[in-house]
Scaffold this motif. Structure first.
Motif, short mmCIF file in Angstrom:
data_model
loop_
_atom_site.label_atom_id
_atom_site.label_comp_id
_atom_site.label_asym_id
_atom_site.label_seq_id
_atom_site.Cartn_x
_atom_site.Cartn_y
_atom_site.Cartn_z
N ARG A 283 -2.90 38.49 2.82
CA ARG A 283 -3.88 37.32 3.56
C ARG A 283 -3.41 36.15 3.25
NH1 ARG A 283 -9.06 36.70 5.46
NH2 ARG A 283 -9.89 38.99 5.57
N GLY B 34 -4.34 43.36 4.37
CA GLY B 34 -5.17 42.40 3.36
C GLY B 34 -4.30 42.05 2.22
N TRP C 209 -3.53 35.42 10.85
CA TRP C 209 -3.82 36.86 9.98
C TRP C 209 -4.91 37.56 10.82
CZ3 TRP C 209 -7.56 39.71 7.57
CH2 TRP C 209 -7.49 40.51 6.80
N ASP C 210 -5.96 36.76 10.92
CA ASP C 210 -7.16 37.36 11.71
C ASP C 210 -6.92 38.12 12.95
OD1 ASP C 210 -9.51 37.02 10.00
OD2 ASP C 210 -8.72 35.16 10.04
#
Ligand code: SF4
Length: 266
Positions: free
Chosen positions: A66, A63, A78-79
């Motif tokens: 991000r 995180g 990123w996801d």
């Protein structure tokens, strides 16, 4: 002087590149998402062995990045990385093939060995049991599978030979977390012979001597398989190309202080 596996392997790849990094202080900028993700994933593995929620640890660590201006390989986001990571962690926990008896002592282990006036340092990911066999363990996160054939190939990996040499443990394992559409984990094991460990020790001594007498000739190459210049972060320096230098490098003292990061993820 303290030498590390990263230093020796960089010298063997190209002595000129070694000089740029360790004498002149030119380090590669961290722009690759996969490198940072690999470190976050390793932290999550540590959380798992300490009995904590490893999925939450991965979200927390990753995180931080991000909104970082990373370069993502084709199709990666990123996801996507975090979902692949969680899937891999679930598979790893279900398989339950790796045991770390004392996570405080047996994860991210720094080992120093003195040889004459020099010291050699290595950073082992873990010492534990893989399928019941005590091994030095190296975690890898990668986008493609590691080659497994022919049998015994892993025993020629210089990083694992180095870890076996410095720890004195003959059995080594590489746990490869393959981030692909259907995530996969490879549990690769090998034995390093006494002779291989001795040879590695001799190679370290010879290399250090060459460094100490200042031999930094370039090992340049652009044609496969000797094409090291193509992916070399110091290419801009060799070509005297200012925009390339500014894009890839940052100059700072103490370049060897961060070697442990390179050994975690490469
Ligand atoms: S560009 Fe080629 S010659 Fe120059 S430092 Fe890198 S590998 Fe060595």
């Amino acid at each position: 002087m303290v030498y590390s596996y990263t230093q020796i392997s960089q010298y063997l790849r190209c002595p000129r590149s070694y000089r740029y990094r360790y004498l002149d202080g030119w380090r590669e900028k961290e722009t690759r998402a996969a490198m940072a993700f690999g470190r976050c994933f390793e932290s999550a593995l540590g959380a798992y062995f300490r009995g904590e929620d490893c999925g939450a640890a991965l979200f927390k660590e990753w995180g931080v990045y991000r909104d970082a201006p990373f370069e993502y390989k084709k199709g990666d986001t990123w996801d996507r990385l975090v979902h692949q990571g969680v899937h891999l962690l679930e598979r790893f926990v279900q398989a339950d093939r790796v045991r770390i008896r004392d996570p405080k002592q047996d994860l991210q282990i720094k080992i120093l060995q003195t040889s004459g006036e020099n010291e050699f340092v290595a950073y082992l990911d873990a010492i534990g049991e893989v399928d019941g066999v005590r091994c030095v363990i190296d975690w890898k996160t990668t986008a493609s599978r590691y080659p497994e054939d022919p049998a015994g190939l892993l025993s020629l990996d210089p990083q694992l030979i180095c870890y076996s040499w410095i720890s004195g443990i003959p059995d080594v394992a590489m746990i490869v977390f393959v981030r692909k559409h259907a995530p996969e984990i490879q549990y690769l094991r090998a034995s390093i012979s006494e002779e291989q460990r001795r040879e590695f020790g001799r190679m370290v001594e010879t290399t250090i001597k060459q460094i100490e007498v200042g031999q930094f000739n370039p090992h340049s190459g652009i044609r496969f398989p000797q094409n090291g210049c193509v992916s070399c972060s110091h290419l801009g320096l060799c070509l005297n190309n200012e925009p390339l230098i500014a894009a890839n490098l940052i100059r700072k003292a103490g370049a060897s202080d961060l070697d442990w990061l390179d050994e975690l993820v490469d």
